[in-house]
Motif scaffolding. Structure first.
Motif, mmCIF file in Angstrom:
data_model
loop_
_atom_site.group_PDB
_atom_site.id
_atom_site.type_symbol
_atom_site.label_atom_id
_atom_site.label_comp_id
_atom_site.label_asym_id
_atom_site.label_seq_id
_atom_site.Cartn_x
_atom_site.Cartn_y
_atom_site.Cartn_z
ATOM 1 N N ILE A 1 0.844 -1.199 0.000
ATOM 2 C CA ILE A 1 0.000 0.000 0.000
ATOM 3 C C ILE A 1 0.876 1.243 0.000
ATOM 4 O O ILE A 1 1.764 1.383 0.838
ATOM 5 C CB ILE A 1 -0.918 0.045 1.240
ATOM 6 N N TYR A 2 0.630 2.118 -0.942
ATOM 7 C CA TYR A 2 1.239 3.448 -0.935
ATOM 8 C C TYR A 2 0.093 4.448 -1.071
ATOM 9 O O TYR A 2 -0.528 4.550 -2.115
ATOM 10 C CB TYR A 2 2.250 3.611 -2.075
ATOM 11 N N ASP A 3 -0.166 5.178 0.011
ATOM 12 C CA ASP A 3 -1.222 6.201 0.000
ATOM 13 C C ASP A 3 -0.606 7.568 -0.284
ATOM 14 O O ASP A 3 0.486 7.867 0.208
ATOM 15 C CB ASP A 3 -1.929 6.269 1.361
ATOM 16 N N ASP B 1 -1.223 10.268 1.049
ATOM 17 C CA ASP B 1 -1.612 11.096 2.188
ATOM 18 C C ASP B 1 -0.374 11.841 2.689
ATOM 19 O O ASP B 1 0.631 11.933 1.971
ATOM 20 C CB ASP B 1 -2.242 10.230 3.284
ATOM 21 N N GLY C 1 2.706 9.569 2.725
ATOM 22 C CA GLY C 1 3.099 9.235 1.363
ATOM 23 C C GLY C 1 3.744 10.408 0.644
ATOM 24 O O GLY C 1 4.720 10.250 -0.102
ATOM 25 N N SER D 1 -2.944 -0.282 -3.925
ATOM 26 C CA SER D 1 -2.534 1.122 -4.031
ATOM 27 C C SER D 1 -3.333 1.903 -5.064
ATOM 28 O O SER D 1 -2.883 2.937 -5.563
ATOM 29 C CB SER D 1 -1.037 1.196 -4.350
ATOM 30 N N ASN E 1 3.453 -0.476 5.459
ATOM 31 C CA ASN E 1 3.180 0.193 4.195
ATOM 32 C C ASN E 1 3.459 1.691 4.343
ATOM 33 O O ASN E 1 3.749 2.180 5.438
ATOM 34 C CB ASN E 1 1.720 -0.035 3.798
ATOM 35 N N SER F 1 1.783 4.874 4.584
ATOM 36 C CA SER F 1 0.460 5.418 4.848
ATOM 37 C C SER F 1 0.440 6.006 6.248
ATOM 38 O O SER F 1 1.197 5.579 7.130
ATOM 39 C CB SER F 1 -0.606 4.311 4.724
ATOM 40 N N ASP F 2 -0.434 6.976 6.483
ATOM 41 C CA ASP F 2 -0.558 7.590 7.807
ATOM 42 C C ASP F 2 -0.888 6.567 8.889
ATOM 43 O O ASP F 2 -0.531 6.748 10.063
ATOM 44 C CB ASP F 2 -1.659 8.661 7.790
ATOM 45 N N ARG F 3 -1.570 5.486 8.529
ATOM 46 C CA ARG F 3 -1.953 4.486 9.525
ATOM 47 C C ARG F 3 -0.746 3.852 10.208
ATOM 48 O O ARG F 3 -0.833 3.399 11.348
ATOM 49 C CB ARG F 3 -2.793 3.380 8.872
#
Length: 394
Positions: free
Chosen positions: A49-51, A53, A56, A82, A136, A138-140
């Motif tokens: 996953i690449y967000d 946000d 990212g 993604s 990943n 991402s902010d998460r």
């Protein structure tokens, strides 16, 4: 256990490596950005996953600055997970000189491998430094204002293993052509001067049914087959298949203590309901269950007998075993393994609640039991649907 395992299979390990366990959140992303800033010639970053946000964008800006230093940057993200990346963001990456591509987008793949996704997460810098784990972009996975990161881990490795990871990244980037020739990282002459106290033996482990790789599953089986005292598993989606379940039971029969650290809060509620359905089975066989309470648990780590460990993207379930492309690093180093085990014990002690038969009974209603059973059946059918063909071919 571990010495027997290592002595029977020492050739798969590289000896000249320095390793460090990295916790997710600020610690991980600070190191990732630092490694990118130190790059002199090549960066490979491959993630599920690449967000686009805040996290990212920050990583993207660091990659763009690296390109301005004449560093060759190769960024690959899974084409399914993604899809949230905007076309504008992708265009800006490419305009800045970053080599970007998706891994076999699910509807535009040349080969259309249904269910086969790039689940591994790896950064390799200058064929010398590497990060491998479950995080990943991402902010998460980052510590944000008012929002702590999900619990996750990565292994920082400097040394010979980085060359092997670099070769893997090149082959993944180029689609594993039959006649690829030597990769740029294999042409480099590198020397590593680590003290005996710093050195750890490390090996790369992969699961990829297309390449007939089932190495990470084998690591877990070897741990359970050879364990003498204790195996601790921290896993975000724990639904072991028949093979792993069999060896868990055999280890328990030998008196091995099995501890499993699982999510109390999960990002996939259906999977968590299904996971709780097997708690009865786990407790009946004296597997100790601990649910992490602080945030979502996303890490994937296992330590055996305080002597060796595995860490990476692999979850103990049939999707990781038979469908997704996974990457772990095994470390045989008793001193390092003890340190990692101490961290897991601290998490168990300070951030988890133990699920006992009494506690499970108090929190289980007929409705919850039905919901867990139905969730387990749905997940089981989905796993069968996604992995039957792969198991037949693998």
């Amino acid at each position: 256990m571990s010495r027997k395992h290592y002595k029977t299979d020492p050739g798969t390990y590289s000896k000249y490596n320095k390793v460090q366990l990295i916790r997710g959140g600020k610690e991980y992303f600070d190191l990732l950005l630092q490694l990118i800033s130190l790059a002199k010639d090549t960066i490979h970053l491959q993630v599920y996953i690449y967000d686009d946000d805040a996290t990212g964008k920050k990583v993207a800006e660091a990659l763009k600055v690296a390109v301005q230093r004449k560093v060759q940057v190769y960024l690959m993200a899974d084409g399914y997970a993604s899809q949230v990346m905007s076309q504008k963001f992708i265009d800006e990456l490419r305009a800045a000189g970053i080599h970007f591509r998706f891994f076999e987008p699910i509807f535009r793949s040349k080969y259309f491998y249904f269910g086969r996704r790039l689940h591994h997460k790896v950064l390799v810098v200058d064929t010398r430094y590497a990060l491998v784990g479950g995080l990943n972009i991402s902010d998460r996975y980052n510590d944000m204002p008012g929002q702590p990161a999900w619990l996750d881990f990565a292994l920082y490795a400097e040394g010979e293993i980085a060359r092997q990871l670099c070769v893997l990244c090149w082959k993944t980037w180029r689609g594993f052509p039959k006649r690829m020739g030597i990769t740029p990282c294999e042409e480099k002459e590198l020397q590593f001067n680590f003290s005996d106290e710093e050195k750890s033996t490390v090996r790369m482990r992969r699961n990829d049914w297309v390449r007939r790789k089932n190495e990470i599953s084998r690591t877990y089986i070897d741990m359970l087959k050879n364990a003498k005292s204790e195996v601790t598993i921290l896993c975000s989606y724990f639904l072991p298949g028949r093979a792993i379940s069999k060896y868990i039971l055999q280890a328990l029969e030998r008196g091995v203590i099995i501890k499993v650290v699982l999510a109390g809060l999960s990002d996939v509620k259906l999977a968590k309901f299904a996971e709780r359905y097997i708690y009865d089975w786990m407790l009946r066989h004296k597997i100790r269950i601990f649910e992490y309470q602080e945030t979502v648990l996303h890490g994937k780590v296992a330590v055996c007998d305080h002597e060796w460990l595995t860490i990476g993207s692999y979850n103990v379930n049939n999707i990781s075993a038979y469908a997704s492309i996974e990457l772990n690093l095994d470390v045989y180093d008793p001193l390092f393994a003890k340190k990692v085990n101490m961290i897991l014990e601290q998490i168990i002690r300070e951030n988890c609640i133990e699920i006992t038969e009494e506690k499970l009974a108090k929190t289980t209603t007929l409705f919850k039991r039905l919901k867990r059973w139905s969730s387990y059946q749905v997940i089981k059918f989905a796993f069968y649907l996604f992995t039957f063909y792969f198991r037949e071919k693998g």
